[in-house]
Write a protein that holds these residues in place. Structure first.
Motif, PDB file in Angstrom:
ATOM      1  N   SER A 171       1.843  10.362   1.718  1.00 53.15           N
ATOM      2  CA  SER A 171       0.067  10.096   1.590  1.00 53.15           C
ATOM      3  C   SER A 171      -0.856  11.190   2.061  1.00 53.15           C
ATOM      4  O   SER A 171      -1.736  11.613   1.637  1.00 53.15           O
ATOM      5  N   GLN A 197      -3.982   9.116  -1.256  1.00 50.30           N
ATOM      6  CA  GLN A 197      -3.485   7.760  -1.289  1.00 50.30           C
ATOM      7  C   GLN A 197      -3.384   7.203  -2.407  1.00 50.30           C
ATOM      8  O   GLN A 197      -2.637   5.993  -2.345  1.00 50.30           O
ATOM      9  N   ALA A 219      -1.275   4.890   3.737  1.00 49.77           N
ATOM     10  CA  ALA A 219      -2.295   5.654   2.834  1.00 49.77           C
ATOM     11  C   ALA A 219      -3.833   5.586   3.161  1.00 49.77           C
ATOM     12  O   ALA A 219      -4.212   6.357   3.023  1.00 49.77           O
ATOM     13  N   ILE A 229      -7.292   1.992  -3.376  1.00 48.10           N
ATOM     14  CA  ILE A 229      -5.651   1.593  -3.145  1.00 48.10           C
ATOM     15  C   ILE A 229      -5.308   0.527  -4.049  1.00 48.10           C
ATOM     16  O   ILE A 229      -3.966   0.461  -4.803  1.00 48.10           O
TER      17      ILE A 229
END
Length: 393
Positions: free
Chosen positions: A141, A146, A172, A352
């Motif tokens: 990450s 991420q 992340a 994410i």
């Protein structure tokens, strides 16, 4: 007295993580204590020793040279757009991300980056008490970003429990990708950025091991990294150039929207309540700033910057810190700088979730369900990093 407050702050952060724990009986104190000690040692080494300063100066010099190379390309395409003596944020800070992205692509293509990620991840797994998969993911990450990190693990996603998925996403959100570090260095002191990168790496494991403790059986810790389809060198260059440009454009668009929104909120609140929205947030976050070791006289202004980072993003807050008329002490500047170096903000939940959902819809929905808990944990990581630095400065 300030050290007493900072030490108390560590216990407050750990307690807040404990309150949100999914299984308090499974929490292991030994790895948590070990990693906090490691954070303190690394902070002292990087900020208070000659060798640490040499390392930071070396890293800063490398990024300075890279930014000079990047500016050659930016000047060729956009030269003459700015008036003499001006330094437009988009041209000088965001567009160099394209060049850094290309360098990351080259290191990936030559298999140097995957080797480093697996090696450092293996070492981390010996300290944090977690699996090799989680340790690899934290390092990956930091190096590739991420969103991109989940591509390297897409075969594993469907096999992961919700607990392990949370830890991967927490890493992340707690770290920042190397492609964007150069942009940070144009706004904050490099020594605080480098220190924050290291502290957040361990801090992510500390908070996750309290909020989300679990046992991993030996046969469940198989680390299988998905290799992307083999590309020619120039195919890879084209892909990473475009990826870097997309990041620059997206960050630029978010800055336009968030800064305009913050200005609007400030104006409306001043008209209605005779106080700016950012100042109001500052009062709400002042106690957090105080337990981080920031003096009470500076806590409200510092809290406003911390809140700005949470509700907008770290770039908006960094611009406020570096360009605002705050008159912070050097110690407060260091603590705030370390706090700001992470992706812990509301927009990261969507980023994410979208990245995981694009690869596995079921797991993407799971991430969406624990999104706020993810942000809560990542914010505690940033607070803990700031407190650790406050003990050293």
């Amino acid at each position: 007295m300030r050290y007493v407050i900072s030490i108390l702050g560590i216990f407050v952060v750990l307690f807040l993580a404990w309150l949100a724990s999914s299984n308090r009986k499974e929490i292991k104190l030994k790895p948590v204590i070990t990693m906090i000690v490691i954070q303190l040692i690394l902070s002292v080494f990087l900020l208070n020793t000659e060798y640490g300063l040499i390392i930071i100066k070396g890293i800063a010099t490398v990024f300075s040279v890279l930014l000079e190379y990047a500016n050659e390309g930016v000047s060729f395409v956009f030269g003459g757009m700015a008036n003499k003596g001006e330094a437009p944020f988009f041209l000088n800070v965001l567009l160099p991300i394209v060049f850094i992205s290309v360098l990351i692509g080259i290191l990936q293509h030559l298999r140097i980056l995957p080797f480093l990620m697996k090696g450092i991840g293996w070492l981390l797994s010996k300290v944090n008490g977690m699996g090799r998969l989680e340790s690899y993911n934290a390092v990956a990450s930091l190096m590739v970003g991420q969103s991109e990190v989940f591509i390297t693990l897409k075969k594993q996603l469907d096999l992961l429990s919700t607990q392990r998925l949370y830890t991967l996403c927490a890493s992340a959100m707690s770290t920042v990708s190397m492609s964007i570090v150069g942009a940070y260095m144009t706004m904050l002191e490099p020594k605080y950025i480098v220190t924050a990168l290291v502290l957040n790496l361990f801090g992510g494991f500390i908070i996750a091991s309290i909020i989300n403790p679990y046992e991993i059986k030996p046969n469940e810790d198989l680390l299988e990294i998905q290799q992307q389809e083999k590309q020619s060198f120039f195919e890879m260059l084209g892909e990473y150039i475009l990826d870097g440009f997309k990041v620059a454009i997206i960050v630029g668009a978010m800055l336009i929207g968030f800064i305009a929104l913050m200005a609007g909120f400030n104006h409306v609140f001043e008209l209605l309540f005779n106080i700016s929205f950012q100042r109001l947030l500052g009062y709400l976050f002042a106690p957090i700033a105080f337990i981080m070791g920031i003096p009470s006289s500076e806590a409200v202004s510092a809290g406003g910057i911390m809140a700005t980072k949470l509700v907008t993003n770290e770039f908006v807050a960094m611009m406020d810190l570096s360009g605002g008329n705050h008159h912070f002490s050097d110690r407060t500047l260091g603590i705030l700088s370390v706090f700001l170096v992470s992706f812990a903000n509301f927009s990261s939940i969507g980023i994410i979730t979208g990245a995981v959902k694009s690869l596995n819809e079921k797991q993407g929905n799971a991430v969406a369900r624990f999104g706020l808990k993810l942000l809560y944990g990542a914010t505690l990581v940033s607070i803990l990093s700031g407190i650790i630095v406050s003990l050293i400065l």
